[in-house]
Scaffold this active site. Structure first.
Site, PDB file in Angstrom:
ATOM      1  CD  GLU A   1     111.309  30.933  31.813  1.00 32.75           C
ATOM      2  OE1 GLU A   1     111.162  31.963  31.126  1.00 32.75           O
ATOM      3  OE2 GLU A   1     112.369  30.286  31.826  1.00 32.75           O
TER       4      GLU A   1
ATOM      5  CG  ASP B   1     110.673  32.791  27.138  1.00 30.51           C
ATOM      6  OD1 ASP B   1     111.194  31.753  27.552  1.00 30.51           O
ATOM      7  OD2 ASP B   1     111.324  33.790  26.757  1.00 30.51           O
TER       8      ASP B   1
HETATM    9  C1  GLC Z   1     113.471  31.560  28.936  1.00 27.16           C
HETATM   10  C2  GLC Z   1     113.671  30.267  28.176  1.00 27.16           C
HETATM   11  C3  GLC Z   1     115.115  30.143  27.811  1.00 27.16           C
HETATM   12  C4  GLC Z   1     115.486  31.300  26.913  1.00 27.16           C
HETATM   13  C5  GLC Z   1     115.121  32.634  27.564  1.00 27.16           C
HETATM   14  C6  GLC Z   1     115.135  33.747  26.561  1.00 27.16           C
HETATM   15  O1  GLC Z   1     114.156  31.557  30.123  1.00 27.16           O
HETATM   16  O2  GLC Z   1     113.203  29.195  28.920  1.00 27.16           O
HETATM   17  O3  GLC Z   1     115.408  28.915  27.201  1.00 27.16           O
HETATM   18  O4  GLC Z   1     116.843  31.267  26.633  1.00 27.16           O
HETATM   19  O5  GLC Z   1     113.847  32.626  28.131  1.00 27.16           O
HETATM   20  O6  GLC Z   1     114.014  33.662  25.725  1.00 27.16           O
END
Ligand code: GLC
Ligand code: MG
Ligand code: CA
Length: 618
Positions: A338, A262
């Site tokens: 991500e 993440d």
């Molecule tokens: C990433 C997740 C999102 C979350 C953020 C903070 O972007 O996909 O849903 O709010 O991280 O952890």
């Protein structure tokens, strides 16, 4: 194919070899064919390893290499205990369904202990399951069932921050010697004019307002790049780095097959300067698109994102999962990352030629560049951009939906649901599907009063909707019973979509023709050699029509025609890819004039509005 040779291959490519492939396969550099335009310049000693690498990849059989991935948002997937909130037993119950569709694996948004400020992305114990989602025994049962069914479970690893309710944070607040420097603390600055204390820098949170929060007990500010309750961990502290590697090892030990990582770009911030200060970020100065000083876009994130140390950390995590594999055997463990970042940065997540990184750096170039207004040429440009830029020995991936973006069917129009699914499933490499996109689920409108997403709640009634991620997180539509079969409760944590009686998984499974039936056909055909290893030849015929072929030498020729536009087009397909006078429809959008199994006359093929069609040469 050994990792060593993979690394050498990548190194040689970056160092001395350039591969230009106008026609690409899913695995870059994997299959050679006479039709391919390829120029390879290399020093002689590199040739042997490159050759081995090419041969090795052709025969590759690792589970993840031909993967088809599904994202489950557990809170909204299936509620087994009637509290209106999805849970692990709900996931377990539905693993066979995923297998039946044909998925390889599923990544689950966070299931760890959390006060749920950001619905699990604020973790208060990285080693425990959130009680409303189940127990550790439920988790173990889910893993066992997944093994039995043949679905790989991939967990969300949220390394950038913890909940402020995490014991680590509480101890850090109390300056416990072990946890004192677990987070990013700073005294702030004294304003010369007012004499008042101010935050250390002008950095804003993703969710608006200052990224610094004052803590009365510790008498310092802490950094939070997301919600106030999501304190950034201090990656300049080796103890934090170690602890987070242990988190990875802990869940690997429980039998998971990998992680989706993440918010990667935010891991590191710039180090303190020689005056022990954090520098202000330069202003964006964009009064049209970003007039509000409280918004994240107000500054350029040169000190809070994409630090070089961040990429290195991903490479270190890859080492951890690879080591685990070497030590414990079994299948390779997978990393997905991500990162909403520049194209060049996304590419470096794959690896740097010497070290490997993420197996699947999510293709957010595609997600953020392609929209409802995109022309066929834009699709082609972005597809080629990725295929041409990725290093040798890796796979492409295609993603258009997740829990942070409005639903694909709402963004591209319900009429394009099948077309988009056809595209994602027939391009080379990995496809990633967010739960519900296979059904063409749409956003659910949620009032300001009912909004729960912190990103939207930090806004106001006029501006919240654009920021809200609630609309794409509504419960999964299983059947036509009360609350779409998601729960036996009469209340759900987010509202169920109004259309669930006519649009749900059961109805689509029973119907002879449905989005889901098309999706299942796609997943099946995707297993054919021409899709797994075949080349991609892609072009735009005009602004509306996209056409491409997939073929492995000696295997079937597939031609895919996508009409993005609102008018019907009659095309002479014999002009493309050597398609003969007739072809068979493998599958096509619901609104197509053809049905699966039809044999069409190539010279007079009708591409109906918004329709995608997969053809095979007969
Ligand atoms: C990433 C997740 C999102 C979350 C953020 C903070 O972007 O996909 O849903 O709010 O991280 O952890
Ligand atoms: Mg429940
Ligand atoms: Ca950080």
């Amino acid at each position: 194919m050994g990792a060593v040779c993979t690394a050498i291959q990548m190194a040689t490519q970056n160092g001395q070899i350039s591969i230009e492939a106008t026609l690409s396969t899913g695995i870059k550099g994997a299959v050679s064919s006479p039709a391919r335009t390829k120029s390879i310049k290399m020093r002689p000693q590199s040739a042997a390893c490159l050759f081995l690498a090419l041969v090795g990849f052709v025969g590759a059989t690792e589970w993840w290499e031909s993967g088809n991935y599904y994202q489950i948002y557990p809170r909204s997937f299936r509620d087994s205990d009637g509290d209106g909130i999805g849970d692990l037993n709900g996931v377990t119950e539905k693993l066979q369904y995923l297998k039946d569709i044909g998925f390889t694996g599923t990544w689950l948004s966070p299931i760890f202990k959390s006060p749920m400020v950001d619905f699990g992305y604020d973790i208060s114990d990285f080693y425990q399951i959130q009680p409303e989602y189940g127990t550790m025994e439920d988790f173990e049962r889910m893993i066992a069932k997944a093994k039995e069914v043949g679905i790989k479970i991939i967990l969300d690893f949220v390394p950038n921050h913890s909940s402020t309710e995490n014991e680590w944070f509480t101890k850090s607040v109390d300056s416990d010697p072990v946890y004192k420097d677990f987070y990013v603390w700073h005294d702030g600055k004294i304003n010369n004019e007012t004499g008042e204390r101010e935050p250390p820098s002008n950095w804003n949170s993703e969710f608006r307002y200052s990224a610094w929060e004052w803590n009365d007990v510790r008498q310092q500010y802490y950094l939070h790049q997301f919600a106030i309750q999501q304190a950034d961990l201090n990656y300049r502290n080796p103890a934090v780095v170690n602890e987070m590697k242990n988190v990875i090892r802990f869940w690997l030990g429980k039998g998971v097959s990998g992680f989706r990582i993440d918010a990667v770009p935010y891991l590191f911030e710039v180090d303190l300067d020689r005056y022990n200060q954090y520098p202000d970020e330069p202003l964006t100065n964009d009064p049209v698109n970003c007039p509000d000083p409280d918004d994240h876009c107000y500054t350029q994130h040169i000190y809070t994102q994409d630090m070089p140390e961040t990429i290195d950390m991903v490479y270190q995590w890859r080492e951890v999962v690879d080591e685990f594999h070497v030590e414990h055997g079994g299948d390779q463990r997978l990393l997905m990352t991500e990162a909403y970042t520049s194209f060049a940065n996304i590419m470096t997540y794959y690896g740097n030629g010497v070290r490997n990184g993420s197996h699947i750096p999510f293709n957010f170039d595609f997600l953020t560049s392609i929209n409802n207004a995109s022309k066929a040429g834009d699709y082609v440009d972005h597809i080629k951009k990725w295929m041409d830029a990725m290093p040798a020995g890796v796979y492409a991936n295609w993603v258009l939906g997740n829990h942070d973006n409005k639903r694909v069917a709402s963004r591209f129009g319900v009429q394009r649901t099948d077309l988009i699914n056809i595209l994602l499933q027939t391009l080379p490499g990995h496809a990633v599907t967010y739960n519900g996109e296979e059904l063409g689920m749409t956003d659910v409108w949620i009032s300001w009063e009912d909004t729960v997403d912190p990103n939207a709640c930090n806004s106001d009634p006029d501006n919240y909707y654009a920021r809200s991620r609630d609309p794409e997180r509504s419960p999964y539509q299983w059947d036509a019973s009360s609350k779409a079969g998601f729960t036996s409760a009469d209340h759900t944590w987010l509202p169920v979509a109004d259309d669930y009686k006519t649009n749900n998984a059961l109805q689509q499974l029973r119907a002879p023709r449905s989005h889901l039936q098309i999706f299942k056909k796609l997943v099946r055909v995707r297993k054919e050699p021409s899709f797994r290893q075949g080349e991609l030849n892609i072009q735009a015929i005009d602004d509306d029509v996209l056409i491409y072929s997939r073929q492995k030498t000696g295997s079937d020729l597939y031609v895919i025609v996508l009409n993005l536009g609102s008018t019907s087009k009659t095309l002479d397909l014999t002009k493309y890819y050597g398609l003969g006078t007739q072809a068979e429809v493998i599958t096509t959008s619901l609104s197509s004039q053809y049905i699966d199994g039809d044999v069409i006359t190539s010279a007079e093929f009708v591409a109906n509005p918004y329709v995608g069609t997969v053809l095979v040469a007969v």
